[in-house]
Each structure stands twice: as C-alpha cells, then as structure tokens.
Design a protein around this motif. Structure first.
Motif, PDB file in Angstrom:
ATOM      1  N   GLU A 114     -50.157 -35.795  -2.922  1.00  0.00           N
ATOM      2  CA  GLU A 114     -50.571 -36.424  -1.683  1.00  0.00           C
ATOM      3  C   GLU A 114     -49.414 -37.218  -1.091  1.00  0.00           C
ATOM      4  O   GLU A 114     -48.623 -37.825  -1.792  1.00  0.00           O
ATOM      5  N   ALA A 115     -49.333 -37.241   0.245  1.00  0.00           N
ATOM      6  CA  ALA A 115     -48.237 -37.942   0.909  1.00  0.00           C
ATOM      7  C   ALA A 115     -48.428 -39.444   0.868  1.00  0.00           C
ATOM      8  O   ALA A 115     -47.515 -40.199   0.605  1.00  0.00           O
ATOM      9  N   LYS A 500     -51.649 -26.780   0.566  1.00  0.00           N
ATOM     10  CA  LYS A 500     -51.917 -27.282   1.908  1.00  0.00           C
ATOM     11  C   LYS A 500     -50.758 -26.924   2.823  1.00  0.00           C
ATOM     12  O   LYS A 500     -49.590 -27.034   2.437  1.00  0.00           O
ATOM     13  N   LYS A 501     -51.087 -26.532   4.043  1.00  0.00           N
ATOM     14  CA  LYS A 501     -50.079 -26.035   4.983  1.00  0.00           C
ATOM     15  C   LYS A 501     -48.943 -27.030   5.195  1.00  0.00           C
ATOM     16  O   LYS A 501     -47.762 -26.675   5.127  1.00  0.00           O
ATOM     17  N   GLU A 502     -49.289 -28.319   5.422  1.00  0.00           N
ATOM     18  CA  GLU A 502     -48.257 -29.305   5.714  1.00  0.00           C
ATOM     19  C   GLU A 502     -47.363 -29.576   4.496  1.00  0.00           C
ATOM     20  O   GLU A 502     -46.163 -29.834   4.625  1.00  0.00           O
ATOM     21  N   GLN A 503     -47.947 -29.484   3.296  1.00  0.00           N
ATOM     22  CA  GLN A 503     -47.163 -29.700   2.072  1.00  0.00           C
ATOM     23  C   GLN A 503     -46.252 -28.516   1.790  1.00  0.00           C
ATOM     24  O   GLN A 503     -45.119 -28.685   1.310  1.00  0.00           O
ATOM     25  N   GLU A 505     -44.969 -26.585   4.115  1.00  0.00           N
ATOM     26  CA  GLU A 505     -43.889 -26.701   5.100  1.00  0.00           C
ATOM     27  C   GLU A 505     -42.880 -27.774   4.675  1.00  0.00           C
ATOM     28  O   GLU A 505     -41.663 -27.587   4.827  1.00  0.00           O
ATOM     29  N   ASP A 506     -43.385 -28.876   4.144  1.00  0.00           N
ATOM     30  CA  ASP A 506     -42.520 -29.969   3.691  1.00  0.00           C
ATOM     31  C   ASP A 506     -41.589 -29.489   2.582  1.00  0.00           C
ATOM     32  O   ASP A 506     -40.377 -29.753   2.595  1.00  0.00           O
ATOM     33  N   ASN A 509     -39.103 -26.799   3.964  1.00  0.00           N
ATOM     34  CA  ASN A 509     -38.087 -27.426   4.810  1.00  0.00           C
ATOM     35  C   ASN A 509     -37.035 -28.130   3.948  1.00  0.00           C
ATOM     36  O   ASN A 509     -35.840 -28.092   4.253  1.00  0.00           O
TER      37      ASN A 509
END
Length: 513
Positions: A114-115, A500-503, A505-506, A509
């Motif tokens: 988790e962020a 999770k999509k955002e994780q 991508e993180d 990247n």
C-alpha cells in the motif's frame, strides 16, 4: 563453566515441561474474549455493541451463545473501515474509543504494497502482551536440546525500526519494532543489542554502519529480524572485517529468530554466510500483535491463545471473498475448535489494542489442530487468480525455493505482476539475484514447478493464462524501490504480488528509469 547459563537452561527446561500440559483451546479463547469484553465494555465501541450482554452470555452459559451474540452484534472490519469509524478518533487524541484510555503509540504499517501508511494503535496493554509472549518464546528454548548452556548469557541482536519515535500531538508514531524495543524490560538491557543509542538511529544505512563498527565487540548468540535486512547486515559485517563468514565474528551465534515473510526463499543464500548450521525459529509478530511462534524443533508456529488476542477463522473461499480478496460483509467465521487441518483461513483478531473482529490480511493453514500449530500461506489480497489459476504466495515461495536449490543461486527477492489483456492474461515474474542465471531456464523451471504443485495452474496455462515471463534483476533494484518509497529497514518487505493498476505502473516506471 557458565553457571548462570546452566541455571537458566535448567529453569527454562522445567518451564517448557510445565507448558506442555494439555490445554483446551476453546476454553482459553473464551477466557481471553471475556477479559477483552470486560475491559472494553465501557468504551464507545463496547457501549455501541453491547459488550455487557455478550460478556454475561459468556460468563453464565456453557454453550456458544456468547460467540453467536459476538458474531451477530459486532461487525467485521478491515483497516479502512476500522479507522474511518473508530481509530481516527483515537488517532486524534480522544480517550476510551475502542480500548480504555488514550492510545499513546501508533505503529506505522503499509503492509507490503500500500502507498499510504496505516496507523495501527499500540496500547500499553499490547506492549505488555508482546513482551510476555517474547518471554514465553525464550522459555520455550528448553525444547531445543542441542543448545549450549552458555548461549543464555550471550547478546540478543534485534534489528528493527528506530526507537526515536515521531511525536504527533498526543501520541507517538513509528515502526512496531521501534516501539517495543524502546520499552524492553530493564533486566533484558544487558543482553540487548545494538543498545539504546544505536537503536534510536533513524537513517537505516547509518544504523547498519554503526552496528557493523560495533559488531566485533559483541558476543551475539541470537539474531532477531526480517531475513532480507539481517542478510544485508551480515554481508556488510563480513566484508568490513574481511572474514569468511559471520561465525568468524560471532562464534557463539546459535539462533536466528525470523518472521514477516517466508524464510525458505532466503535460506539458500543465508546459509552461505554461516560457518556452521544454526537453529531457525519462526515467529508471527505483526503490527497488530504477537500472534504465534515456534515452540519446538521440527514443528510449525503455535498460536498464542491466552495473551490478549481472540482469534476467528474465515474460510478463504469464494463464499467469503471476491476475486480481489475483499471480504464480504457477513462472512462465515469459526472458532479455534471448529477449524480443520489443511484448509486455508483468513484471520480475524480482537485484541488489547482495541482491534475488534479485524481482518489482519494473512491467510493460514492448521498443520496440527491439537497443538494449534499453523503455517502462514499468504495474504488475502496477495494471490493471483486472474482467470482461475488460484496461485498463492505459498506456491510462489515454494517455486522460488526449489529454483534456488536447483540452480544453486541466491534469490533474495521476487514479485509477480498479474496483467489482464483483451482476451488473455499474463504473469510477469521479477526475480532478484546477483548470481548468473539464464532467464529462459529459470522461467521454464518455475513454470514447470507451478504446474506440479498447483492443480489449477496448468489448466489455465493452456487456455487463458497464455504468457508467463521471468525477468532477472539485481537484488539492489528491489531495495532501491523500497527506499524510494521510504520503506527501508524495520518490518518493511517487498510485496510478493502486484496487481493494482497504479502499483503496476509505479513499479514499471521505476524499472524504466
């Protein structure tokens, strides 16, 4: 002769024999719940859910009416729900929210992926409970007959977060290991390393440097910590002093007490740093409490049933969890005497920190119901079942462990990214090792192993799960990513699954930089 050591060993052995007496797990848990309800009945939480009524049923009824009431009157919670409805008030300094008094400490925990940090309440009662369980674990060493008497006079190196906590108004925040280390009993201070001054160091690299410089002056018998960070420290010490292995510095090192993640993927590389075999003891210490520990050689961890934690078990199946691992509003829950060996359960806990019917996020299996012995199999949300492959962290750990042995390589870290395409699905494995290995060979071995240990996986590999790719990365890549998120050291560890999509991508990247 180690007189003190001999006396301690005899005393510990006697205590171990006493602790082996047969116990009724259900009765222990009933007593535990009664104590929890009794102490919290006049809190806001206890008043809302009528703890008095549940407690009276437990005190004056021989059947399980009390548990039926507990299930019907108190809802289940995950972190977001518990914080949004209750813990935020305690976090803002309000008294008597879900546990008597004001919460002075909050453990910062982001799980593994988790962020945003979670704020887990740590009450004085919880600190005491953790220390009690830690002492019980030391007393259980009497079951390990091969340990020399002089061991009990050696140092305990506990590698955790900083004991210099952040003051935030009415409370302090930090890593749980830092909170508990700052409250160790006075009689244990002479054994405790790295000592208060170094333990207060916040910068992780600086802390490792300080420990390394002092290492030659310490006589360490026990090491406690997360495998990844302990391994890094031992390598640093070995390099600093130009020795062959850690036993050249600490000849009396006998025990590594580990937890947080499965040790098996680390074991191959870890043992290359030793001069001789040592004893491994597994623990289950989470930000929410000290849940279990290994009490005997060649056994699994035993749940702590009589020290401030009431356990419930949710069958980990499609009736209780959706495809993303989110628990339904009213899941089926079982008590300790209702579980079955070999089946997978998610854990709900109620504790002396004002945690009530709380989904801790781990999944376990009972390997010995009579002794309440368990193994951790993964996380409710750390599994991949994009198309019915039902790939658990337990499966992943096993595949990595076997790959390490097969290729004789040291695999420190790994993570698996699950992706959905238009009509098919893919698993991308990122494997951290500094040893030479062909990606294609490792990919073939892991894929073949998963087909052998997971019945659903080979079926889906022929149909929807059309792509499985292994990417070999330097170990440092994983630790650099954690550092970029401010998650170096302590109880932080790399997520085994990213979906999770955002994780995703993180992570991707970061790799592209």
């Amino acid at each position: 002769m180690a007189i003190v050591g001999n006396l301690l060993k005899k005393g510990i052995g006697l205590t171990t024999v006493i602790q082996r007496k047969k116990t009724n797990h259900a009765k222990l848990q009933k007593k535990t719940l009664i104590k929890l309800l009794n102490k919290a009945r006049f809190t806001q939480f206890g008043d809302k859910f009528n703890f008095e009524d549940i407690m009276n049923a437990a005190l004056f009824s021989d059947d399980k009416e009390y548990y039926t009431k507990f299930k019907n009157q108190v809802p289940v919670y995950d972190y977001n729900k518990m914080y949004a409805e209750w813990w935020y008030k305690a976090h803002e300094g309000e008294k008597n929210v879900a546990w008597p008094g004001r919460v002075k400490y909050f453990a910062l925990s982001s799980g593994t992926s988790e962020a945003a940090s979670k704020h887990i309440p740590v009450t004085k009662d919880m600190v005491k409970a953790i220390h009690r369980t830690s002492i019980r674990q030391i007393l259980s060493l009497g079951a390990y007959k091969n340990l020399p008497p002089q061991l009990y006079e050696k140092g305990y190196l506990m590698l955790g977060g900083s004991t210099e906590l952040q003051q935030m108004g009415t409370h302090y925040e930090g890593d749980l290991s830092g909170i508990t280390a700052g409250k160790i009993p006075f009689w244990f201070e002479r054994f405790y390393k790295p000592g208060k001054k170094i333990a207060a160091t916040r910068d992780w690299s600086e802390k490792l440097d300080k420990i390394t410089k002092q290492a030659k002056n310490w006589d360490i018998g026990f090491i406690v910590g997360v495998p990844a960070w302990i391994q890094l420290l031992m390598e640093k010490i070995i390099k600093e002093y130009g020795v062959n292995n850690i036993h050249d510095i600490w000849p009396n090192l006998e025990i590594f007490c580990h937890g947080g993640v499965s040790f098996e993927p680390y074991k191959q590389g870890f043992e290359k740093l030793l001069g001789r075999p040592i004893t491994y003891i597994e623990t289950y210490l989470a930000s929410e409490g000290f849940l279990a520990y290994q009490t005997h050689p060649n056994s699994d961890m035993r749940l702590v049933l009589n020290n401030g934690i009431f356990f419930e078990f949710v069958p980990f199946n499609e009736n209780n969890f959706d495809s993303d691992g989110t628990m339904v509003e009213r899941p089926e829950t079982l008590m300790i005497d209702e579980v079955e060996e070999g089946k997978e359960y998610a854990l709900l806990i109620s504790t002396v920190s004002g945690t009530w019917r709380y989904l801790i996020g781990d999944t376990i299996k009972f390997t010995n119901k009579k002794n309440a012995e368990i193994v951790i199999t993964g996380r409710t949300k750390h599994f991949l079942s994009l198309c019915g492959e039902h790939l658990s962290v337990d499966n992943m750990n096993k595949a990595i462990e076997l790959a390490s042995k097969h290729f004789n390589i040291d695999i420190r870290e790994f993570t698996v990214v699950g992706k959905k395409a238009e009509t098919t699905f893919a698993h991308n494995w990122y494997v951290g090792t500094d040893d030479k290995i062909e990606e294609a060979a490792l990919e073939q071995f892991i894929d073949k192993t998963l087909c052998e240990i997971n019945d659903d996986y080979p079926v889906e590999r022929k149909h929807a799960l059309r792509e499985m790719k292994v990417h070999v990365l330097p170990t440092k890549t994983f630790y650099d990513f954690l550092a970029s998120k401010g998650k170096t050291g302590g109880q932080n560890k790399f997520p085994r699954v990213i979906k999770k999509k955002e994780q995703i991508e993180d992570w991707e990247n970061f790799l592209s930089k």
